[in-house]
Design a protein around this motif. Structure first.
Motif, PDB file in Angstrom:
ATOM      1  N   PHE A  18      18.110  -4.694  11.296  1.00  0.00           N
ATOM      2  CA  PHE A  18      18.125  -3.267  10.973  1.00  0.00           C
ATOM      3  C   PHE A  18      18.936  -3.013   9.700  1.00  0.00           C
ATOM      4  O   PHE A  18      18.505  -2.276   8.808  1.00  0.00           O
ATOM      5  N   GLY A  19      20.115  -3.636   9.592  1.00  0.00           N
ATOM      6  CA  GLY A  19      20.927  -3.487   8.385  1.00  0.00           C
ATOM      7  C   GLY A  19      20.202  -4.005   7.153  1.00  0.00           C
ATOM      8  O   GLY A  19      20.175  -3.345   6.112  1.00  0.00           O
ATOM      9  N   LEU A  20      19.588  -5.170   7.270  1.00  0.00           N
ATOM     10  CA  LEU A  20      18.786  -5.700   6.161  1.00  0.00           C
ATOM     11  C   LEU A  20      17.639  -4.763   5.826  1.00  0.00           C
ATOM     12  O   LEU A  20      17.334  -4.526   4.652  1.00  0.00           O
ATOM     13  N   GLY A  21      17.015  -4.222   6.879  1.00  0.00           N
ATOM     14  CA  GLY A  21      15.912  -3.279   6.675  1.00  0.00           C
ATOM     15  C   GLY A  21      16.350  -2.029   5.943  1.00  0.00           C
ATOM     16  O   GLY A  21      15.639  -1.539   5.055  1.00  0.00           O
ATOM     17  N   MET A  22      17.530  -1.504   6.288  1.00  0.00           N
ATOM     18  CA  MET A  22      18.035  -0.326   5.574  1.00  0.00           C
ATOM     19  C   MET A  22      18.149  -0.629   4.082  1.00  0.00           C
ATOM     20  O   MET A  22      17.730   0.172   3.248  1.00  0.00           O
ATOM     21  N   TRP A  23      18.738  -1.770   3.776  1.00  0.00           N
ATOM     22  CA  TRP A  23      18.933  -2.144   2.379  1.00  0.00           C
ATOM     23  C   TRP A  23      17.595  -2.339   1.666  1.00  0.00           C
ATOM     24  O   TRP A  23      17.385  -1.805   0.573  1.00  0.00           O
ATOM     25  N   LEU A  24      16.676  -3.067   2.280  1.00  0.00           N
ATOM     26  CA  LEU A  24      15.388  -3.344   1.645  1.00  0.00           C
ATOM     27  C   LEU A  24      14.571  -2.065   1.418  1.00  0.00           C
ATOM     28  O   LEU A  24      14.009  -1.862   0.339  1.00  0.00           O
ATOM     29  N   VAL A  25      14.531  -1.209   2.423  1.00  0.00           N
ATOM     30  CA  VAL A  25      13.787   0.036   2.278  1.00  0.00           C
ATOM     31  C   VAL A  25      14.469   0.948   1.268  1.00  0.00           C
ATOM     32  O   VAL A  25      13.817   1.621   0.464  1.00  0.00           O
ATOM     33  N   LEU A  70      13.226   8.552   5.150  1.00  0.00           N
ATOM     34  CA  LEU A  70      12.285   7.460   4.894  1.00  0.00           C
ATOM     35  C   LEU A  70      12.932   6.094   5.111  1.00  0.00           C
ATOM     36  O   LEU A  70      12.318   5.186   5.693  1.00  0.00           O
ATOM     37  N   ILE A  71      14.164   5.952   4.675  1.00  0.00           N
ATOM     38  CA  ILE A  71      14.879   4.688   4.874  1.00  0.00           C
ATOM     39  C   ILE A  71      15.107   4.453   6.368  1.00  0.00           C
ATOM     40  O   ILE A  71      14.908   3.344   6.872  1.00  0.00           O
ATOM     41  N   GLY A  72      15.513   5.492   7.081  1.00  0.00           N
ATOM     42  CA  GLY A  72      15.744   5.365   8.513  1.00  0.00           C
ATOM     43  C   GLY A  72      14.481   4.991   9.273  1.00  0.00           C
ATOM     44  O   GLY A  72      14.495   4.102  10.136  1.00  0.00           O
ATOM     45  N   VAL A  73      13.375   5.632   8.948  1.00  0.00           N
ATOM     46  CA  VAL A  73      12.100   5.321   9.605  1.00  0.00           C
ATOM     47  C   VAL A  73      11.675   3.896   9.258  1.00  0.00           C
ATOM     48  O   VAL A  73      11.278   3.116  10.131  1.00  0.00           O
ATOM     49  N   GLY A  74      11.771   3.539   7.994  1.00  0.00           N
ATOM     50  CA  GLY A  74      11.369   2.200   7.573  1.00  0.00           C
ATOM     51  C   GLY A  74      12.214   1.106   8.199  1.00  0.00           C
ATOM     52  O   GLY A  74      11.684   0.101   8.694  1.00  0.00           O
ATOM     53  N   ALA A  75      13.519   1.283   8.190  1.00  0.00           N
ATOM     54  CA  ALA A  75      14.416   0.278   8.766  1.00  0.00           C
ATOM     55  C   ALA A  75      14.219   0.162  10.270  1.00  0.00           C
ATOM     56  O   ALA A  75      14.244  -0.948  10.824  1.00  0.00           O
ATOM     57  N   THR A  76      13.992   1.279  10.937  1.00  0.00           N
ATOM     58  CA  THR A  76      13.758   1.253  12.380  1.00  0.00           C
ATOM     59  C   THR A  76      12.436   0.561  12.684  1.00  0.00           C
ATOM     60  O   THR A  76      12.331  -0.201  13.654  1.00  0.00           O
ATOM     61  N   ALA A  77      11.424   0.778  11.861  1.00  0.00           N
ATOM     62  CA  ALA A  77      10.139   0.099  12.040  1.00  0.00           C
ATOM     63  C   ALA A  77      10.311  -1.417  11.859  1.00  0.00           C
ATOM     64  O   ALA A  77       9.724  -2.208  12.617  1.00  0.00           O
ATOM     65  N   ILE A  78      11.112  -1.836  10.888  1.00  0.00           N
ATOM     66  CA  ILE A  78      11.386  -3.263  10.695  1.00  0.00           C
ATOM     67  C   ILE A  78      12.087  -3.831  11.925  1.00  0.00           C
ATOM     68  O   ILE A  78      11.757  -4.921  12.410  1.00  0.00           O
ATOM     69  N   PHE A  79      13.058  -3.099  12.436  1.00  0.00           N
ATOM     70  CA  PHE A  79      13.765  -3.458  13.672  1.00  0.00           C
ATOM     71  C   PHE A  79      12.752  -3.657  14.800  1.00  0.00           C
ATOM     72  O   PHE A  79      12.788  -4.666  15.522  1.00  0.00           O
ATOM     73  N   ASP A  80      11.820  -2.714  14.948  1.00  0.00           N
ATOM     74  CA  ASP A  80      10.823  -2.795  16.018  1.00  0.00           C
ATOM     75  C   ASP A  80       9.876  -3.976  15.834  1.00  0.00           C
ATOM     76  O   ASP A  80       9.522  -4.653  16.807  1.00  0.00           O
ATOM     77  N   LEU A  81       9.458  -4.228  14.602  1.00  0.00           N
ATOM     78  CA  LEU A  81       8.591  -5.372  14.339  1.00  0.00           C
ATOM     79  C   LEU A  81       9.303  -6.682  14.686  1.00  0.00           C
ATOM     80  O   LEU A  81       8.703  -7.605  15.255  1.00  0.00           O
ATOM     81  N   TYR A  82      10.570  -6.752  14.363  1.00  0.00           N
ATOM     82  CA  TYR A  82      11.368  -7.933  14.702  1.00  0.00           C
ATOM     83  C   TYR A  82      11.430  -8.115  16.226  1.00  0.00           C
ATOM     84  O   TYR A  82      11.222  -9.226  16.729  1.00  0.00           O
ATOM     85  N   LEU A  83      11.679  -7.037  16.955  1.00  0.00           N
ATOM     86  CA  LEU A  83      11.745  -7.138  18.413  1.00  0.00           C
ATOM     87  C   LEU A  83      10.390  -7.514  19.003  1.00  0.00           C
ATOM     88  O   LEU A  83      10.322  -8.244  19.996  1.00  0.00           O
ATOM     89  N   MET A  84       9.305  -7.042  18.398  1.00  0.00           N
ATOM     90  CA  MET A  84       7.975  -7.422  18.866  1.00  0.00           C
ATOM     91  C   MET A  84       7.757  -8.927  18.668  1.00  0.00           C
ATOM     92  O   MET A  84       7.188  -9.598  19.542  1.00  0.00           O
ATOM     93  N   LEU A  85       8.208  -9.454  17.543  1.00  0.00           N
ATOM     94  CA  LEU A  85       8.104 -10.889  17.283  1.00  0.00           C
ATOM     95  C   LEU A  85       8.904 -11.670  18.321  1.00  0.00           C
ATOM     96  O   LEU A  85       8.408 -12.656  18.892  1.00  0.00           O
ATOM     97  N   LEU A  86      10.119 -11.236  18.584  1.00  0.00           N
ATOM     98  CA  LEU A  86      10.947 -11.919  19.581  1.00  0.00           C
ATOM     99  C   LEU A  86      10.302 -11.875  20.959  1.00  0.00           C
ATOM    100  O   LEU A  86      10.341 -12.858  21.707  1.00  0.00           O
ATOM    101  N   ALA A  87       9.700 -10.727  21.312  1.00  0.00           N
ATOM    102  CA  ALA A  87       9.039 -10.594  22.612  1.00  0.00           C
ATOM    103  C   ALA A  87       7.884 -11.592  22.725  1.00  0.00           C
ATOM    104  O   ALA A  87       7.663 -12.179  23.795  1.00  0.00           O
TER     105      ALA A  87
END
Length: 158
Positions: free
Chosen positions: A145-152, A9-26
């Motif tokens: 991603f690291g922040l996302g791991m911690w937050l999730v 769950l943490i891995g999926v959540g942190a990866t989703a946060i990573f993806d949302l961040y990349l979508m924002l940057l795009a």
């Protein structure tokens, strides 16, 4: 079993946060990730090809987009497992930021030292015309991603 579920769950959540961040940057015009090309790279491996002059010029493989997204999330889960190995199982009950950030920062090396060269972009995207932008995006995204791991992890803590 509960620890494994939390890692997933943490891995999926942190990866989703990573993806949302990349979508924002795009949306801001910065380079994002192309998991279809990552999937093409992974899909060529069972066929014996690990390094490409240009992954975009490599033969397309059916299902490569699904392979790319699947591997992206599996690797995110694996990296949470690394945090737990490094910091100990107690991290799942009382997550701290530093181990997650360190693993997030170290994981950028997998892209710079393995993926980018093997996909034809050179060491740390050195063959890309916007290499410094790509590097900055990579480093910031892995920090997120690291922040996302911690937050999730805080959400699922003991």
């Amino acid at each position: 079993m509960l620890d494994f579920l939390r890692i997933v769950l943490i891995g999926v959540g942190a990866t989703a946060i990573f993806d949302l961040y990349l979508m924002l940057l795009a949306r801001l015009g910065l380079p994002g990730a192309n998991w279809t090309m990552g999937g093409r790279w992974f899909a060529h491996m069972p066929r014996g090809t690990f390094v490409h002059a240009s992954i975009a010029d490599a033969a397309s493989i059916p299902g490569e987009t699904a392979v790319g997204w699947t591997m992206h999330y599996l690797i995110g889960i694996l990296y949470v497992g690394v945090v737990v190995i490094v910091a100990g199982l107690g991290w799942l009950d009382a997550p701290t930021l530093l181990p997650a950030l360190i693993v997030g920062w170290v994981t950028v090396l997998a892209g710079w030292l393995v993926m980018a060269p093997a996909m034809g972009a050179g060491f740390a995207a050195s063959r890309r015309p916007n290499k410094w932008t790509v590097r900055a995006v990579n480093l910031s995204a892995h920090t997120v991603f690291g922040l996302g791991m911690w937050l999730v992890a805080l959400v699922f803590a003991g």
